[in-house]
Design a protein around this motif. Structure first.
Motif, PDB file in Angstrom:
ATOM      1  N   ARG A 262      -2.954 -15.865 -11.566  1.00 18.06           N
ATOM      2  CA  ARG A 262      -3.043 -14.810 -10.558  1.00 18.06           C
ATOM      3  C   ARG A 262      -3.741 -15.316  -9.287  1.00 18.06           C
ATOM      4  NH1 ARG A 262      -5.193 -11.332 -13.613  1.00 18.06           N
ATOM      5  NH2 ARG A 262      -3.266 -10.406 -14.368  1.00 18.06           N
ATOM      6  N   ARG A 263      -4.662 -16.243  -9.410  1.00 21.17           N
ATOM      7  CA  ARG A 263      -5.311 -16.792  -8.211  1.00 21.17           C
ATOM      8  C   ARG A 263      -4.298 -17.406  -7.256  1.00 21.17           C
ATOM      9  NH1 ARG A 263      -9.336 -18.481 -12.122  1.00 21.17           N
ATOM     10  NH2 ARG A 263     -11.281 -17.328 -11.781  1.00 21.17           N
ATOM     11  N   HIS A 264      -3.275 -18.019  -7.806  1.00 22.18           N
ATOM     12  CA  HIS A 264      -2.227 -18.593  -6.962  1.00 22.18           C
ATOM     13  C   HIS A 264      -1.278 -17.516  -6.447  1.00 22.18           C
ATOM     14  CE1 HIS A 264      -3.292 -22.802  -7.661  1.00 22.18           C
ATOM     15  NE2 HIS A 264      -3.469 -22.509  -8.941  1.00 22.18           N
ATOM     16  N   LEU A 265      -0.936 -16.560  -7.323  1.00 29.90           N
ATOM     17  CA  LEU A 265      -0.011 -15.505  -6.897  1.00 29.90           C
ATOM     18  C   LEU A 265      -0.605 -14.657  -5.779  1.00 29.90           C
ATOM     19  CD1 LEU A 265       1.298 -14.301 -10.387  1.00 29.90           C
ATOM     20  CD2 LEU A 265       2.378 -15.918  -8.810  1.00 29.90           C
ATOM     21  N   ARG A 266      -1.927 -14.560  -5.747  1.00 31.58           N
ATOM     22  CA  ARG A 266      -2.572 -13.733  -4.723  1.00 31.58           C
ATOM     23  C   ARG A 266      -2.406 -14.304  -3.314  1.00 31.58           C
ATOM     24  NH1 ARG A 266      -8.145 -12.281  -8.081  1.00 31.58           N
ATOM     25  NH2 ARG A 266      -7.331 -10.375  -9.068  1.00 31.58           N
ATOM     26  N   THR A 267      -2.007 -15.557  -3.210  1.00 26.13           N
ATOM     27  CA  THR A 267      -1.799 -16.153  -1.880  1.00 26.13           C
ATOM     28  C   THR A 267      -0.387 -15.915  -1.353  1.00 26.13           C
ATOM     29  OG1 THR A 267      -1.131 -18.298  -2.794  1.00 26.13           O
ATOM     30  CG2 THR A 267      -3.479 -17.945  -2.433  1.00 26.13           C
ATOM     31  N   LEU A 268       0.449 -15.233  -2.134  1.00 27.82           N
ATOM     32  CA  LEU A 268       1.805 -14.935  -1.662  1.00 27.82           C
ATOM     33  C   LEU A 268       1.764 -13.858  -0.581  1.00 27.82           C
ATOM     34  CD1 LEU A 268       3.660 -14.814  -5.084  1.00 27.82           C
ATOM     35  CD2 LEU A 268       3.943 -16.561  -3.323  1.00 27.82           C
ATOM     36  N   PRO A 269       2.688 -13.862   0.347  1.00 33.71           N
ATOM     37  CA  PRO A 269       2.720 -12.811   1.372  1.00 33.71           C
ATOM     38  C   PRO A 269       3.252 -11.498   0.793  1.00 33.71           C
ATOM     39  CG  PRO A 269       4.598 -14.275   1.649  1.00 33.71           C
ATOM     40  CD  PRO A 269       3.757 -14.874   0.548  1.00 33.71           C
ATOM     41  N   LEU A 270       2.855 -10.402   1.402  1.00 30.54           N
ATOM     42  CA  LEU A 270       3.393  -9.103   1.014  1.00 30.54           C
ATOM     43  C   LEU A 270       4.806  -8.987   1.568  1.00 30.54           C
ATOM     44  CD1 LEU A 270       0.430  -6.615   1.654  1.00 30.54           C
ATOM     45  CD2 LEU A 270       0.807  -8.183  -0.253  1.00 30.54           C
ATOM     46  N   LEU A 271       5.757  -8.711   0.699  1.00 30.04           N
ATOM     47  CA  LEU A 271       7.140  -8.551   1.135  1.00 30.04           C
ATOM     48  C   LEU A 271       7.456  -7.111   1.518  1.00 30.04           C
ATOM     49  CD1 LEU A 271       9.057 -10.880  -1.348  1.00 30.04           C
ATOM     50  CD2 LEU A 271       7.978 -11.415   0.850  1.00 30.04           C
ATOM     51  N   ALA A 272       6.556  -6.183   1.207  1.00 27.48           N
ATOM     52  CA  ALA A 272       6.741  -4.774   1.570  1.00 27.48           C
ATOM     53  C   ALA A 272       5.388  -4.199   1.960  1.00 27.48           C
ATOM     54  CB  ALA A 272       7.341  -3.983   0.404  1.00 27.48           C
ATOM     55  N   ASP A 273       5.406  -3.226   2.859  1.00 29.22           N
ATOM     56  CA  ASP A 273       4.175  -2.531   3.201  1.00 29.22           C
ATOM     57  C   ASP A 273       3.535  -1.968   1.935  1.00 29.22           C
ATOM     58  OD1 ASP A 273       4.606  -2.983   5.890  1.00 29.22           O
ATOM     59  OD2 ASP A 273       5.506  -1.020   6.256  1.00 29.22           O
ATOM     60  N   HIS A 274       2.219  -2.087   1.819  1.00 29.38           N
ATOM     61  CA  HIS A 274       1.489  -1.417   0.749  1.00 29.38           C
ATOM     62  C   HIS A 274       0.941  -0.127   1.345  1.00 29.38           C
ATOM     63  CE1 HIS A 274       2.295  -4.826  -1.591  1.00 29.38           C
ATOM     64  NE2 HIS A 274       1.203  -4.853  -2.327  1.00 29.38           N
ATOM     65  N   THR A 275       1.473   0.997   0.889  1.00 30.27           N
ATOM     66  CA  THR A 275       1.199   2.279   1.522  1.00 30.27           C
ATOM     67  C   THR A 275       0.456   3.205   0.579  1.00 30.27           C
ATOM     68  OG1 THR A 275       3.314   3.214   0.806  1.00 30.27           O
ATOM     69  CG2 THR A 275       3.284   2.070   2.929  1.00 30.27           C
ATOM     70  N   LEU A 276      -0.335   4.093   1.155  1.00 30.02           N
ATOM     71  CA  LEU A 276      -1.040   5.131   0.408  1.00 30.02           C
ATOM     72  C   LEU A 276      -0.243   6.426   0.537  1.00 30.02           C
ATOM     73  CD1 LEU A 276      -3.557   6.133  -1.152  1.00 30.02           C
ATOM     74  CD2 LEU A 276      -4.622   6.573   1.073  1.00 30.02           C
ATOM     75  N   LEU A 277       0.123   7.014  -0.590  1.00 31.97           N
ATOM     76  CA  LEU A 277       0.917   8.239  -0.589  1.00 31.97           C
ATOM     77  C   LEU A 277      -0.003   9.444  -0.426  1.00 31.97           C
ATOM     78  CD1 LEU A 277       3.693   9.549  -0.866  1.00 31.97           C
ATOM     79  CD2 LEU A 277       3.353   9.583  -3.352  1.00 31.97           C
ATOM     80  N   LEU A 278       0.212  10.190   0.649  1.00 35.08           N
ATOM     81  CA  LEU A 278      -0.581  11.374   0.962  1.00 35.08           C
ATOM     82  C   LEU A 278       0.349  12.555   1.205  1.00 35.08           C
ATOM     83  CD1 LEU A 278      -2.995   9.638   3.514  1.00 35.08           C
ATOM     84  CD2 LEU A 278      -3.537  10.222   1.142  1.00 35.08           C
TER      85      LEU A 278
END
Length: 650
Positions: A262-278
């Protein structure tokens, strides 16, 4: 040096020690043999010292290893040989990890030879680009090779290349055991996409195991593991469920292997917005719709060991007792809730209509934690993978119904034992008005006014004008204007502590014109702020009568008939009276305050201005179920018609 020489070679393939040199004439002298033996012993000792330094995690483990190091524990001035320098963090085909993931392979297979065993971690990539690691096959060294059926510290020592006084590990047997595990765990057909986690320098047998993997499988990428991550005790909080194994908690060594991946996977870029549902309520109609707030935009990327935080203010709905869901999604959902899977789910309790500042931290793709305020711990949160977003959105209320307009009037007792007593009351009134102005600055839904009153007889006062009984009423206006209108109100000394002229103030309020038209729903509230009760219309024992014979009960009945809720913010009762006459006066005061505070009584020092505002502010209502989400914006009253205007009293 490694105690496993291979006699047919000039140089040992295991440790690099020269076994055969050039031919010389004659026999070796005793000195030649002594020098060769000393050099071999020194090399073996250096190998053991270096392995012990790598393997020991604390002084106790180091002392246990010193007992088996060839040549004994290190001397006081002896220098422990350094571990070889590390090499490049990535190698192999040259493809970066994010390029492998963006190619959308069905799975990546991370293979690692670690100090606690051999690990295979498979990583699937969701449609939203979120890598999902799970343990696909791990084996302890004890299970792989009988020679490692020793204590953990000794096993790490031998994996680091140490031999000491123990029997050496047979390298051919070791290679065969690793190959056997690899064949059983990761068949070569169909061809897997292999990522090799390369051990840190100095771990000789782990390096050898990695070489076996590289020879027998097509390794697409090699990533380095730092020594600290390899030997430090596992500290990452919480179990890591395996979706392929029923969600049970994996053993510690498997969770540690997952954490290293997971330490390596955490360096991957976000491919989608991480959004908060309100949720968001329409200002005009009150209809409720889902709202997506972007916490971390697509393209965000963290460096090794890095995190990033963001803050967002959310607001409570009509009720404030139930915890609200805070789903974090990959992308923004469609109107029916589809198209954006949940990556994490949190809960928080927010007071009704209250704002709350949230702080989220991004640890990697799909890893968003709520760090402030502390998340709600009651009950078990659903796993993100099983949270039904469409069903959650179907539970939104149909419409938020705003409360009626609020018309709040104060009566303020301006006579006190000193200026501080009166100023405390005025400060309280100003603060309540300020709190209401935060909710409705322009006064479209809230109006406030005030009437100030002194004692019945005010003679030769240096604080207020002689003969003043009531201040000119401040007619209801936007709450933001009330503090300025109170600036001219001056205190006066209290002449006696039995009654005030509150009955005259009540009559004044009852005679004020209504500040709304007949077809407008308005909640009318009178808040009495003072210490002493009103004077009765006739003498009541030692309680003096109102000089004007004003009956406060008649004024109170008129106010209630006009639709007023009457509440009181009154000082705490004094100490018990010392005589019968004073006791009778106290009974009168208690009876009066019970009647005046029938709709609510507040005490200075106990009930805050916020408590008072919550009690007097008419509540919002919701059509349909209670909203399970926090609101993106505060619920704002919106009234299309304006308040009627009246001229100020002189």
């Amino acid at each position: 040096m490694c105690a496993t020489p291979e006699d047919w070679r000039d140089v040992c393939a295991v440790c690099g020690w020269r076994l055969h040199g050039d031919l010389v004439l004659g026999e070796l002298s005793a000195r030649d043999l002594t020098d060769a033996e000393a050099a071999l012993s020194a090399a073996g000792r250096a190998c053991d010292l270096r392995a012990a330094a790598l393997a020991a995690r604390n002084p106790d483990e180091r002392r246990s290893l010193d007992a088996i190091v060839r040549g004994g524990p290190p001397k006081q001035d002896e220098v422990v040989p350094d571990t070889p320098e590390t090499v490049s963090a990535t190698s192999g085909s040259g493809l970066a990890l994010d390029e492998l993931c963006q190619g959308r392979p069905e799975e990546l297979s991370f293979v690692e030879a670690a100090a606690d065993g051999l690990h295979l971690t498979r990583v699937g990539v969701t449609e939203a680009g979120i890598p999902v690691p799970y343990d696909a096959g791990s084996a302890t060294w004890r299970a792989v090779l009988p020679a490692f059926d020793t204590g953990e510290t000794l096993r790490r020592f031998r994996l680091a290349g140490g031999c000491g006084t123990l029997l050496p590990v047979d390298r051919r047997e070791f290679d065969a055991a690793v190959e056997g595990w690899l064949t059983a765990s990761l068949p070569a057909v169909p061809e897997p996409v292999v990522v090799l986690l390369r051990p840190p320098p100095g771990w000789e047998l782990l390096r050898r195991a990695a070489a076996v993997v590289a020879r027998s499988r097509d390794v697409r990428l090699e990533l380095a593991v730092h020594n600290e991550a390899l030997v430090e005790p596992f500290e990452e909080a919480g179990p890591t469920p395996s979706p392929r194994r029923g969600g049970t908690e994996a053993p510690k060594e498997r969770r540690a292997a997952l954490a290293r991946v997971r330490r390596h996977l955490r360096t991957l870029p976000l491919l989608a917005d991480h959004t908060l549902l309100l949720a968001r309520a329409d200002r005009d109609t009150g209809s409720v719709h889902p709202h997506s707030h972007v916490l971390f935009p697509a393209g965000s990327r963290l460096g090794p060991g890095e995190t990033v935080t963001t803050e967002v203010t959310v607001h409570g709905g009509a009720a404030g007792h139930a915890p609200l869901y805070l789903p974090v999604l990959a992308g923004a959902p469609a109107a029916d809730g589809s198209g954006a899977p949940a990556v994490t789910v949190h809960q928080v309790t927010v007071g009704a209509l209250e704002p709350t500042r949230l702080t989220f931290v991004l640890r990697g793709p799909g890893e968003v934690d709520l760090v402030a305020p502390a998340a709600h711990r009651g009950g078990r949160l659903p796993e993100p993978a099983v949270l039904d977003i469409p069903r959650l959105l179907s539970r939104l209320p149909h419409r938020m119904v705003p409360p009626p307009r609020l018309e709040l009037l104060f009566t303020v007792e301006l006579s006190g034992a000193d200026r501080a007593e009166t100023e405390e009351r005025l400060a309280f009134v100003r603060y309540v008005a300020t709190l209401l102005a935060h909710r409705d600055h322009d006064g479209t839904a809230v109006r406030v006014g005030a009437v100030g009153h002194y004692d019945h007889a005010d003679h030769e006062s240096t604080w207020a004008k002689e003969g003043t009984l009531l201040r000119a009423p401040i007619l209801a206006r936007p709450p933001a204007q009330l503090p300025g209108a109170l600036a001219g109100w001056a205190p006066a000394p209290r002449r006696q502590d039995t009654v005030s002229s509150l009955e005259d103030a009540l009559q004044q309020v009852a005679s004020l014109p209504a500040r709304h038209s007949g077809d407008t729903e308005v909640c009318r509230v009178l808040l009495i702020v003072g210490r002493r009760p009103p004077a009765p219309p006739r003498q009541h024992g030692v309680v003096p009568a109102c000089p004007r014979a004003t009956d406060w009960r008649t004024a109170l009945a008129r106010l209630r008939a006009d639709g007023f809720r009457v509440l009181a913010r009154v000082d705490a009762p004094a100490d018990p009276a010392p005589d019968a006459a004073s006791a009778r006066a106290e009974r009168y005061a208690a009876e009066a305050w019970r009647a005046l505070g029938a709709d609510g009584v507040f005490r200075p020092g106990t009930d805050s201005a916020q408590d008072v505002v919550r009690a007097i502010d008419p509540p919002w209502r919701h059509e349909g179920p209670e909203c399970p989400l926090a609101f993106a914006a505060p619920l704002v009253r919106h009234h299309p018609t304006s308040w009627p205007q009246y001229e100020e009293s002189p």
